[in-house]
Scaffold this active site. Structure first.
Site, PDB file in Angstrom:
ATOM      1  CG  ASN A   1      -0.338  -0.165   2.508  1.00  0.00           C
ATOM      2  OD1 ASN A   1       0.716  -0.776   2.636  1.00  0.00           O
ATOM      3  ND2 ASN A   1      -0.961   0.380   3.541  1.00  0.00           N
TER       4      ASN A   1
ATOM      5  N   GLY B   1       2.035  -5.892   7.487  1.00  0.00           N
ATOM      6  CA  GLY B   1       1.097  -6.686   6.701  1.00  0.00           C
ATOM      7  C   GLY B   1      -0.070  -7.172   7.542  1.00  0.00           C
ATOM      8  CB  SER B   2      -2.534  -9.815   6.899  1.00  0.00           C
ATOM      9  OG  SER B   2      -1.772 -11.013   6.843  1.00  0.00           O
TER      10      SER B   2
ATOM     11  CD  GLU C   1       1.200  -1.076  10.683  1.00  0.00           C
ATOM     12  OE1 GLU C   1       0.092  -1.469  11.131  1.00  0.00           O
ATOM     13  OE2 GLU C   1       1.377  -0.703   9.532  1.00  0.00           O
ATOM     14  CG  LEU C   2       0.654  -7.308  12.885  1.00  0.00           C
ATOM     15  CD1 LEU C   2       0.364  -8.430  13.859  1.00  0.00           C
ATOM     16  CD2 LEU C   2       1.436  -7.812  11.693  1.00  0.00           C
TER      17      LEU C   2
ATOM     18  CB  CYS D   1      -2.084   0.361   8.481  1.00  0.00           C
ATOM     19  SG  CYS D   1      -1.147  -0.833   7.520  1.00  0.00           S
TER      20      CYS D   1
ATOM     21  CD  GLU E   1      -6.247  -3.677   8.012  1.00  0.00           C
ATOM     22  OE1 GLU E   1      -5.599  -2.624   8.102  1.00  0.00           O
ATOM     23  OE2 GLU E   1      -5.716  -4.799   8.080  1.00  0.00           O
TER      24      GLU E   1
END
Length: 484
Positions: A161, A237-238, A257-258, A291, A384
């Site tokens: 992204n 990511g996820s 960082e999710l 995010c 999300e």
């Protein structure tokens, strides 16, 4: 398909290991998310080639680790300067591979330049502290201090992204701290990472310090995570992938960082006209693939109808189309699968809530979608969505809104608009998130601030200074001055 994207030519892209372009036995076509055209052939690395990259990174540790802070800063400053001269080229790469509208792609390049400048500055600020050993009775005659040393080889796995700036948030601090890297970019957006590796080569970074290995997560990602020679994993990511990395990483340090389903509270004393533009940006920039994209809005009942009406009207004015067109506000999602998933979630919501605008495709692009009256257990609310979809619900008080925000498995950032200082302070204390943004949307971020979340939003913090702390180890040195 527009004339702009039809002019794209496909290139063959190799791995970058030890400063060399490394061919592979297999290449994967990379397609434009918007037009469907092939834009490149991307090397698919094997596990053996990934191990080779790690070996090279291990050997390069002594080169970058012994380099002066001044020299590391100079390389980062050079990279920022080179990138500044290539803004249009860099932005076009981002727009082609991710379908990010070109205006937003240029803004991302500007932030990337700033991130490398911050990294150059932080390279000169890495230091420890003196410890007063004589504060303890048995510490008399001793002095001590701490130093921060490079952690070693860092495995970086980056998302699609923000394919250039989120690479910068890992590469910049790593170089500033004197580490080497094996970088695996997202499969849909490898061109930005390969471009940046070339920029650093031109900037004077020694070969082997930054290695870019493209390919699938199951092959390249797992090889990086499982290799004992890698000292740290930094991943964006996820949650499912991040949790898998944490389980496999063993004693490696991890920064994860999710993502989130970020929320905004709008108090009753807010002048609605003054916040609509920011809410539009927060919800729909980069097609909501952020995010900290604004996904949930809790509006006081006194201003609910006014906000929904004006927010909906503004969303309808957004221009949909080719990401290379300067007038485009919203373009295609990163893949057809993501588009289909978002449409399924919207269809589920439609049975129990109200679709105020959007909810369908126009020329393959999901229209900005606003939903009201959605219960917290609907996927568009509790998961999300990572699409231009926002849920707006009515509340009776800030206290109720805070409870709704906290009723989530995520906790990255949240925002509140209010003119009541008591309500603002209440929100900053009671919201269980990594960052609270007062009088702005939760999508606010500048690249030097600490950035990260709680709960399923991850562990550790990014933001250059804070990433440098994650990417260094503290060493204690004690001198006994009273030897006999």
């Amino acid at each position: 398909m527009s004339k702009l994207t039809s002019e794209v030519k496909s290139d063959k892209k190799s791995l970058i290991i030890n400063g060399e372009r490394v061919e592979t036995s297999s290449y994967t076509p990379l397609y434009s998310p918007y037009s469907g055209e092939e834009i490149a052939q991307i090397a698919a690395a094997t596990k053996e080639q990934t191990y080779d990259a790690i070996t090279v990174a291990c050997k390069a540790r002594s080169i970058i680790g012994k380099m002066t802070a001044f020299k590391r800063a100079e390389i980062l400053e050079n990279a920022a300067s080179i990138l500044k001269d290539k803004v249009d080229e860099a932005a076009r790469i981002i727009a082609l591979e991710s379908a990010k509208p070109i205006a937003f792609a240029k803004a991302e390049v500007a932030r990337t330049i700033e991130t490398y400048k911050f990294s150059a500055e932080e390279a000169k600020r890495i230091h420890g502290e003196t410890i007063p050993f004589d504060a303890a009775e048995s510490g008399a005659g001793r002095i001590g201090y701490t130093v921060r040393e490079p952690i070693g080889v860092i495995g970086a796995i980056t998302p699609f992204n923000f394919p250039m700036n989120l690479v910068a948030h890992k590469v910049g601090p790593a170089i500033a701290a004197g580490n080497t890297m094996v970088l695996k970019p997202a499969s849909q957006t490898p061109l930005s990472a390969l471009f940046i590796a070339e920029v650093f080569e031109e900037a004077g970074l020694p070969a082997g310090v930054l290695n870019v290995v493209t390919g699938s997560g199951r092959v390249v990602g797992e090889a990086i995570v499982e290799d004992d020679r890698v000292n740290m994993i930094t991943f964006t990511g996820s949650p499912s992938v991040g949790i898998g990395i944490r389980n496999k990483a063993g004693l490696k340090k991890t920064t994860l960082e999710l993502g989130s389903n970020s929320a905004l509270i709008i108090d009753k004393d807010v002048v609605v006209d003054t916040i609509i533009d920011r809410c539009i940006m927060g919800a729909f920039s980069n097609q909501g693939q952020v995010c900290i994209s604004l996904q949930r809005v809790y509006v006081h009942e006194d201003v609910f109808e006014e906000f929904v009406s004006k927010f909906t009207e503004a969303a309808k004015q957004l221009k949909i189309g080719d990401p290379l067109n300067p007038e485009t506000d919203v373009s295609a999602l990163i893949s057809k699968d993501d588009t289909d998933r978002a449409l399924e979630w919207i269809a589920e919501a439609k049975e129990k809530a109200i679709i105020r605008t959007g909810g369908k495709l126009t020329e393959g692009v999901l229209e900005p979608t606003i939903i009201t009256g959605a219960h917290s257990d609907l996927k568009v609310s509790c998961q999300e969505v990572f699409a231009p979809v926002v849920v707006v619900n009515k509340v009776k008080s800030v206290e109720e809104a805070v409870r709704c925000v906290n009723d989530s498995r995520f906790g990255l950032q949240a925002g509140i608009y209010t003119n009541n200082i008591k309500n603002a302070l209440y929100a900053t204390k009671e919201l269980y998130v990594g960052g609270v943004i007062v009088n702005d949307v939760p999508t606010f971020r500048v690249d030097q601030m600490p950035y990260g979340g709680v709960k399923d939003s991850g562990t550790g913090r990014e933001g250059v200074k804070y990433a440098v702390e994650e990417m260094t180890e503290m060493k204690l040195v004690v001198w006994n001055q009273s030897q006999e």
